[in-house]
Design an enzyme around this catalytic site. Structure first.
Site, PDB file in Angstrom:
ATOM      1  N   ALA A   5       0.843  -1.197   0.000  1.00  0.00           N
ATOM      2  CA  ALA A   5       0.000   0.000   0.000  1.00  0.00           C
ATOM      3  C   ALA A   5       0.876   1.243   0.000  1.00  0.00           C
ATOM      4  O   ALA A   5       2.024   1.210   0.448  1.00  0.00           O
ATOM      5  CB  ALA A   5      -0.917  -0.001   1.227  1.00  0.00           C
ATOM      6  N   ASP A   6       0.309   2.322  -0.485  1.00  0.00           N
ATOM      7  CA  ASP A   6       0.967   3.615  -0.407  1.00  0.00           C
ATOM      8  C   ASP A   6      -0.116   4.674  -0.227  1.00  0.00           C
ATOM      9  O   ASP A   6      -1.135   4.646  -0.915  1.00  0.00           O
ATOM     10  CB  ASP A   6       1.784   3.916  -1.669  1.00  0.00           C
ATOM     11  CG  ASP A   6       2.785   5.025  -1.424  1.00  0.00           C
ATOM     12  OD1 ASP A   6       3.891   4.712  -0.957  1.00  0.00           O
ATOM     13  OD2 ASP A   6       2.444   6.196  -1.652  1.00  0.00           O
ATOM     14  N   THR A   7       0.108   5.588   0.712  1.00  0.00           N
ATOM     15  CA  THR A   7      -0.856   6.643   1.018  1.00  0.00           C
ATOM     16  C   THR A   7      -0.192   8.003   0.847  1.00  0.00           C
ATOM     17  O   THR A   7       0.923   8.210   1.326  1.00  0.00           O
ATOM     18  CB  THR A   7      -1.368   6.507   2.470  1.00  0.00           C
ATOM     19  OG1 THR A   7      -1.984   5.222   2.639  1.00  0.00           O
ATOM     20  CG2 THR A   7      -2.380   7.598   2.805  1.00  0.00           C
TER      21      THR A   7
END
Length: 193
Positions: free
Chosen positions: A76-78
């Site tokens: 994931a990347d935010t």
């Protein structure tokens, strides 16, 4: 609830304690896994809202060569985005202060890209939440930075911390996405994976 996942060894490719906490709440056994040296650069030509998904997929690609047949990797990347400008993790206190000043008294988006990957299958999705901050005074920003050290957080804040309590007027979308993992959408994707 997700009995079919017992066939997999689930690996969360993240050092984020918040992502680990959220995934643990699903009661799915998983192990953290970290590969160093993953290039997290992206082409300038990509629209800002597409960057988190691009990075989540890029991270997944890095794990493809090391996972086994029964492994299921979650990456994931935010990022925080305001008016097309990307706010990642701050480099230092002044960078954190600048970010909070720019996000003060305005609406921004928190965008998380997620990738589920096995040797034979890949699913990717993006989740977007709008967040409205009230005014953050210089004193409040300094207090938050000095006491919470938000240097591992996109946009220099954690919604579950003091600043979230005093600055967030409203959100439109997933609260957990703002924490770094859109857990409802992840659960739905895992049900059909």
């Amino acid at each position: 609830m997700l009995e079919h996942l017992k066939n997999y060894h689930i690996l969360l490719a993240s050092k984020s304690p918040r992502r680990r906490e959220l995934l643990a709440e699903l009661r799915i056994p998983f192990s953290p896994i970290l590969l160093g040296g993953i290039d997290e650069s992206y082409p300038d030509s990509i629209p800002a809202e597409d960057v988190p998904q691009y990075l989540a997929d890029r991270k997944a690609d890095a794990y493809l060569s090391v996972i086994k047949d029964k492994d299921l990797v979650i990456t994931a990347d935010t990022l925080v985005i305001k008016d097309g400008k990307i706010y990642g993790k701050p480099n230092n206190e002044e960078d954190a202060f600048r970010m909070l000043a720019e996000l003060s008294d305005s609406v921004h988006k928190v965008v998380t890209g997620v990738c589920l990957l096995t040797k034979k299958k890949r699913t990717s999705f993006t989740n977007i939440t709008e967040v409205k901050f009230g005014e953050i005074t210089d004193k409040e920003a300094r207090y938050y930075i000095d006491n919470y050290h938000p240097f591992d957080k996109a946009g220099s804040y954690g919604i579950q911390e003091w600043l979230g309590f005093v600055a967030v007027e409203w959100i439109n979308g997933s609260y957990y996405n703002v924490m770094g993992l859109p857990i409802h959408q992840l659960y739905q994707e895992l049900k059909v994976f």
